[in-house]
Write a protein that holds these residues in place. Structure first.
Motif, PDB file in Angstrom:
ATOM      1  N   CYS A  97      69.727  71.661  39.489  1.00 30.80           N
ATOM      2  CA  CYS A  97      69.671  72.424  40.742  1.00 30.80           C
ATOM      3  C   CYS A  97      68.727  73.620  40.581  1.00 30.80           C
ATOM      4  CB  CYS A  97      71.069  72.907  41.109  1.00 30.80           C
ATOM      5  SG  CYS A  97      71.758  74.066  39.903  1.00 30.80           S
ATOM      6  N   ASP A  98      68.468  74.290  41.692  1.00 30.08           N
ATOM      7  CA  ASP A  98      67.633  75.493  41.666  1.00 30.08           C
ATOM      8  C   ASP A  98      68.474  76.765  41.662  1.00 30.08           C
ATOM      9  OD1 ASP A  98      65.211  74.110  41.723  1.00 30.08           O
ATOM     10  OD2 ASP A  98      65.295  73.922  43.905  1.00 30.08           O
ATOM     11  N   GLY A 111      67.659  80.850  42.188  1.00 34.84           N
ATOM     12  CA  GLY A 111      67.963  80.396  43.551  1.00 34.84           C
ATOM     13  C   GLY A 111      68.993  81.232  44.289  1.00 34.84           C
ATOM     14  N   LYS A 165      67.928  80.087  36.619  1.00 34.83           N
ATOM     15  CA  LYS A 165      67.066  79.890  37.789  1.00 34.83           C
ATOM     16  C   LYS A 165      67.488  80.916  38.851  1.00 34.83           C
ATOM     17  CE  LYS A 165      65.414  75.291  37.102  1.00 34.83           C
ATOM     18  NZ  LYS A 165      66.235  74.116  36.805  1.00 34.83           N
TER      19      LYS A 165
END
Length: 179
Positions: free
Chosen positions: A99-100, A107, A105
């Motif tokens: 996932c981001d 996100g 990450k």
């Protein structure tokens, strides 16, 4: 007026962390001074948002209803002190889901910025792990390490340049409110 935004990691920053995961509201125990710190920041005009990896959902240790109940408990405790908690975003994915949103990450930080329509440059993101600090750096947030949770252990690693270090959330609140 420019929004004064502070973003916090959850486990190890606001509440006690556990290598066995926080799986129930009963296991969700605030760190000393953290609830008061959030309330003080809120009352001083800060918007306090939360970005938290919650891979225990992907792992099946607890469900979204339990996670929401933990966050409701956080909101209630801060409200009792006269403050409020802003947006809470979480990543429900496991480390291998690609996932981001899962820190390191950025996100979730981008989602918070989008929600409040503010740039992230210079916004403090407070965490206790290298992943938190790396997520902050990725979007030009100011990485801030607390020594609670995994923080002491993280101190032994190579921290992103410019990382600020505080004992706990109460020390951060004092710094932001009084300086």
């Amino acid at each position: 007026m420019l929004l004064k935004l502070l973003i916090l990691d959850r486990d190890g920053v606001i509440n006690h962390d556990s290598d066995a995961y926080i799986k129930s509201v009963e296991e969700w125990l605030p760190l000393p001074g953290s609830i008061e710190a959030i309330a003080q920041l809120s009352k001083a005009g800060w918007t306090v948002a939360v970005a938290t990896n919650q891979s225990g959902i992907a792992r099946g240790y607890y469900d979204l209803a339990v996670l929401e109940a933990m966050h409701e408990r956080l909101r209630e405790l801060v409200a009792e002190q006269g403050g409020e908690v802003g947006l809470i975003v979480y990543c429900p994915h496991g480390p291998d889901d690609g996932c981001d949103c899962r820190k390191p990450k950025p996100g979730m930080l981008k989602a918070i910025a989008g929600h409040y329509a503010v740039p992230l440059a210079g916004v403090w993101f407070v965490g206790d792990s290298l992943g938190d600090l790396e997520a902050a750096k990725a979007v030009d947030c100011q990485p801030v390490l607390v020594k609670t949770g995994k923080g002491e252990k993280t101190l032994g690693k190579t921290l992103p340049v410019g990382t600020l270090i505080f004992d706990d959330l109460a020390a951060i609140a004092a710094e932001l409110i009084h300086n």
